[in-house]
Each structure stands twice: as structure tokens, then as C-alpha cells.
Write an enzyme that holds these catalytic residues in place. Structure first.
Site, PDB file in Angstrom:
ATOM      1  N   LYS A  28       3.717 -23.744  41.380  1.00 36.77           N
ATOM      2  CA  LYS A  28       3.546 -22.321  41.689  1.00 36.77           C
ATOM      3  C   LYS A  28       3.991 -21.475  40.495  1.00 36.77           C
ATOM      4  CE  LYS A  28       2.388 -24.324  45.489  1.00 36.77           C
ATOM      5  NZ  LYS A  28       3.259 -24.466  46.647  1.00 36.77           N
ATOM      6  N   TYR A  42       7.311 -24.777  54.587  1.00 44.92           N
ATOM      7  CA  TYR A  42       6.017 -25.172  54.021  1.00 44.92           C
ATOM      8  C   TYR A  42       5.401 -26.263  54.911  1.00 44.92           C
ATOM      9  CZ  TYR A  42       2.687 -27.062  50.653  1.00 44.92           C
ATOM     10  OH  TYR A  42       1.549 -27.502  50.042  1.00 44.92           O
ATOM     11  N   ASP A  51      14.878 -24.527  49.072  1.00 48.52           N
ATOM     12  CA  ASP A  51      13.601 -24.455  48.361  1.00 48.52           C
ATOM     13  C   ASP A  51      13.491 -23.054  47.750  1.00 48.52           C
ATOM     14  OD1 ASP A  51      10.882 -24.069  47.657  1.00 48.52           O
ATOM     15  OD2 ASP A  51      10.206 -25.500  49.172  1.00 48.52           O
ATOM     16  N   ARG A  99       8.036 -44.122  32.881  1.00 54.73           N
ATOM     17  CA  ARG A  99       8.318 -43.878  34.310  1.00 54.73           C
ATOM     18  C   ARG A  99       9.769 -43.439  34.457  1.00 54.73           C
ATOM     19  NH1 ARG A  99       9.822 -48.042  37.170  1.00 54.73           N
ATOM     20  NH2 ARG A  99       8.082 -49.396  36.670  1.00 54.73           N
TER      21      ARG A  99
HETATM   22  C1  LIG Z   1       3.597 -25.589  47.504  1.00 52.49           C
HETATM   23  C2  LIG Z   1       4.929 -25.675  48.096  1.00 52.49           C
HETATM   24  C3  LIG Z   1       5.564 -26.915  48.283  1.00 52.49           C
HETATM   25  C4  LIG Z   1       4.887 -28.227  47.933  1.00 52.49           C
HETATM   26  O1  LIG Z   1       4.720 -28.377  46.565  1.00 52.49           O
HETATM   27  P1  LIG Z   1       3.484 -29.171  45.866  1.00 52.49           P
HETATM   28  O2  LIG Z   1       3.711 -28.940  44.431  1.00 52.49           O
HETATM   29  O3  LIG Z   1       2.219 -28.576  46.389  1.00 52.49           O
HETATM   30  O4  LIG Z   1       3.614 -30.597  46.269  1.00 52.49           O
HETATM   31  C5  LIG Z   1       6.849 -26.900  48.794  1.00 52.49           C
HETATM   32  N1  LIG Z   1       7.475 -25.757  49.133  1.00 52.49           N
HETATM   33  C6  LIG Z   1       6.883 -24.561  48.983  1.00 52.49           C
HETATM   34  C7  LIG Z   1       7.617 -23.320  49.384  1.00 52.49           C
HETATM   35  C8  LIG Z   1       5.593 -24.469  48.471  1.00 52.49           C
HETATM   36  O5  LIG Z   1       5.008 -23.271  48.342  1.00 52.49           O
END
Ligand SMILES: *Cc1c(COP(=O)(O)O)cnc(C)c1O
Length: 365
Positions: free
Chosen positions: A199, A102, A174, A50
């Protein structure tokens, strides 16, 4: 001297695996715990997975190298990383957030951060003067995506960093859509970079993960305390999958981009298409003349899959108003143009002719 980014995707900072077996692919240390030699003596510093794990440490080091971060922490999802970022703040703190975020982050802010007593203000950050105007003595954080999801709005990260640092706030960006291949927010002055590694970084639609990349060790130590305590860290196998995906990030991003450019050309010629939002990555949002047209396309695509998510080898078509942004208040959605005529296409790395032909037959079905 550091290697170029495409080399760093494969080799990170060039550290070889030194487990005694000379493996080329870094091993998956599928273990919960590590033996100690004597009380308090554990030569490699690993106790319990962890808290830390060699496969995770190797991945974190590679992502740090890509984002020019002092340190990176891998999480079980992008949202786990983002929820941990918001733990930086105290009740009463003011946070400026981009107004186009998001959907899961909007839900986090509206349904959880409020309970924690944070005062989050949504601002159109694409004009940095709006950030300046929103500053208060208790502004502790500025958080945005650039480009935004799904309407691809761009904020000047360097200018936002200047404003943040003058006022003593941390800047959090982000970078999921651009990836470190196209953009390095820390180099422009951001303090923390957030990634949904689900992604492009993993890139194969096969794992969920997230990262916090920190400009300073001081910040990352706060997040390490949080991640080892709350426990949403990434498992060894998922770390390995992401590591494997990262090796091809550079060539995938080139192909996603060139494919997307070809699709944009095609969409420009279709009379049903009104607006195209495109920021130079692999993702295209576009509006069509009616909700019926949008639903006809979603129903008739064959190669492209009607699904949530983005950034993988497979092309996916998403209906943001229903799939990714249902928890964004109607008024906010309307203002941002997230309507029932908006579609978001994550262009995969298939042959562009096949992607375009699939769109053509779905438009004309
Ligand atoms: C998908 C996404 C998130 C969230 O991420 P997860 O891996 O699905 O928890 C946050 N910001 C953006 C821009 C995203 O496309």
C-alpha cells in the site's frame, strides 16, 4: 542523533552503499547465492537469498528506522507477514482480535488459525475496557488495526499496550493505513507492527510486499527463523521497488491527505452521501443512499479506477462488501456497517480538481 522522518524515508539511518562503486541508489543484488571464501567464512554474512540478501537487508534497516523498530523482516506480502505473526502462538492460546479487520486476516483466523487450535476472540477494541474484560490467563496476543479497514475505527494503542503488558500478552498493530509517517505504534508500546507494504510504503500500485517491525531483537529472531524456514521472503527486485517508493513516502502522504480532505469536503455537499468515515489519511469510506447509486458510481468513474487495494499514486475505488470482505460472515459485516451501500476511496496524488470532477460526473451520470 537520528534524522527527521522525511529524511529517513530517503536515507534511512544514513548508511551509504559500500559496494566499492559508490552508487547512490542501493543496488539490486539479483542473486540466489553468495560465494564463500573458505568453509564457514563469509565476511558479509550472506549465504543464500531466502535467508538474507543485501538489498532486503537495506530495505529492512530503512523500515526499522521509520517505525523505531529494533529489527524488521520483509515478506513477500502483507498476508505472509501476518501469517508468520500468528506462528507465535500455540494450540490452546487465546488471542484477542479487533472485530473490524482486513478481510484476508479474518479468513486466516477463521479458516486456518482454528485448525491450529488457537482460540481467537473478536472484540470491539475501540473501547479498551472491552480488551480488559476479554483477558484470560491464557491470553497470549492482542491484534488490531487502527484505524480499521474500511470503517476507520480508532483504538488507543498506548492504553492497549498497558493492558497487554500487564497480562503478558504481545500487542500487534497493523499500521498499514497510517504508515510510520503519521503513527509509530512501537513508540506507544506495541511489540510488533504489521505492514502491507503493498500500500503506501511502496506506494505505486506496482508491487506486493509486507513487513514485521519488532520492538525487540528477541521477537525478530523468532520471526527470522520462521521466515528463512517457511521462505515467504521478499525478492531483491521487489525490495528495490519498495525502497524506491519509500523515498517519497513523506511528500506522498502529505498530498494523499490534502487531496482526501478536499474530497471529504465535496462528499459532504452531495445529497446521495449519508455517512463519511475519515481518519486523516488518504482513505475515505462513505455510504450512499442505495446499492444502485454505489454501482452507478463504480460503473461511471473514468479517472478513478474500480479496483481493490489502496495507498498508491492512482486513485482507486473499492466495493468492500464484494472485493475485500467477501469472507467476513454476513452478521459481522452488518454489525460493522460493511453493506452494499459502502464504498472505499483510496485518494491518489492526482490533481484534486480532477478527482472531484470525476466523482461529480459519476454521481450525475
Ligand atoms: C492489504 C492489507 C493487508 C494484506 O496485505 P497484502 O500485501 O495484500 O498481502 C493487511 N492489512 C491491511 C490493513 C491491508 O490493507
Amino acid at each position: 542523533m537520528s534524522y527527521e522522518i522525511d529524511t529517513r524515508c530517503i536515507h534511512g539511518e544514513g548508511h551509504k552503499c559500500e559496494d566499492g562503486n559508490n552508487s547512490i541508489s542501493y543496488p539490486i543484488y539479483q542473486t540466489a547465492s553468495f560465494s564463500h571464501l573458505t568453509p564457514g567464512h563469509n565476511p558479509n554474512g550472506f549465504d543464500y537469498s531466502r535467508e538474507s540478501n543485501p538489498t532486503r537487508a537495506y530495505l529492512e534497516e530503512t523500515v526499522s528506522s521509520l517505525e523505531h523498530a529494533a529489527d524488521t523482516i520483509a515478506f513477500a506480502s502483507g498476508m505472509a507477514a501476518i501469517a508468520t505473526v500468528f506462528e507465535l502462538f500455540q494450540p490452546g492460546d487465546h488471542i484477542i482480535a479487533g472485530e473490524d479487520l482486513y478481510g484476508g486476516v479474518v479468513r486466516l483466523i477463521n479458516q486456518i488459525c482454528e485448525k491450529n487450535g488457537y482460540d481467537v476472540e473478536f472484540v470491539d477494541t475501540t473501547d479498551v475496557e472491552n480488551i480488559k474484560a476479554a483477558l484470560r490467563p491464557n491470553t497470549k496476543g492482542i491484534y488490531f488495526e487502527s484505524p480499521t479497514n474500511p470503517t476507520m475505527r480508532i483504538t488507543d494503542i498506548g492504553a492497549a499496550a498497558g493492558i497487554a503488558h500487564e497480562s503478558g500478552a504481545v500487542l500487534i498493530v497493523d499500521n498499514t493505513f497510517m504508515t510510520p509517517y503519521f503513527q509509530n505504534p512501537i513508540k506507544e508500546g506495541a511489540d510488533i507492527v504489521v505492514h502491507s507494504g503493498t500500500k503506501y510504503l511502496s506506494g505505486h500500485n506496482d508491487t506486493v510486499c509486507g513487513f514485521l517491525c519488532c520492538a525487540t531483537k528477541e521477537l525478530s529472531e523468532r520471526f527470522r527463523l520462521l521466515s528463512k524456514t517457511t521462505g515467504a521472503t521478499l525478492g531483491p527486485f521487489e525490495c528495490w521497488l519498495c525502497m524506491r517508493g519509500l523515498k517519497t513516502l513523506a511528500i506522498r502522504m502529505e498530498r494523499h491527505k490534502s487531496n482526501a480532505e478536499a474530497v471529504v469536503q465535496y462528499l459532504r455537499e452531495r445529497k446521495e452521501v449519508d455517512k463519511i468515515y475519515y481518519a486523516g489519511t488518504g482513505i475515505i469510506s462513505f455510504t450512499v443512499d442505495s446499492a444502485e447509486t454505489a454501482c452507478r458510481i463504480l460503473k461511471n468513474i473514468k479517472l478513478i479506477t474500480f479496483a481493490e487495494s489502496l495507498g498508491g499514486t492512482e486513485s482507486l475505488l473499492t466495493y468492500p462488501t464484494v472485493q475485500t470482505h467477501p469472507d467476513v460472515p454476513e452478521k459481522q459485516k452488518e454489525r460493522l456497517g460493511i453493506t452494499d451501500k459502502l464504498l472505499r476511496l483510496s485518494v491518489g496524488i492526482e490533481n484534486p480538481k480532477d478527482i472531484i470532477e470525476d466523482l461529480r460526473q459519476a454521481f450525475e451520470a
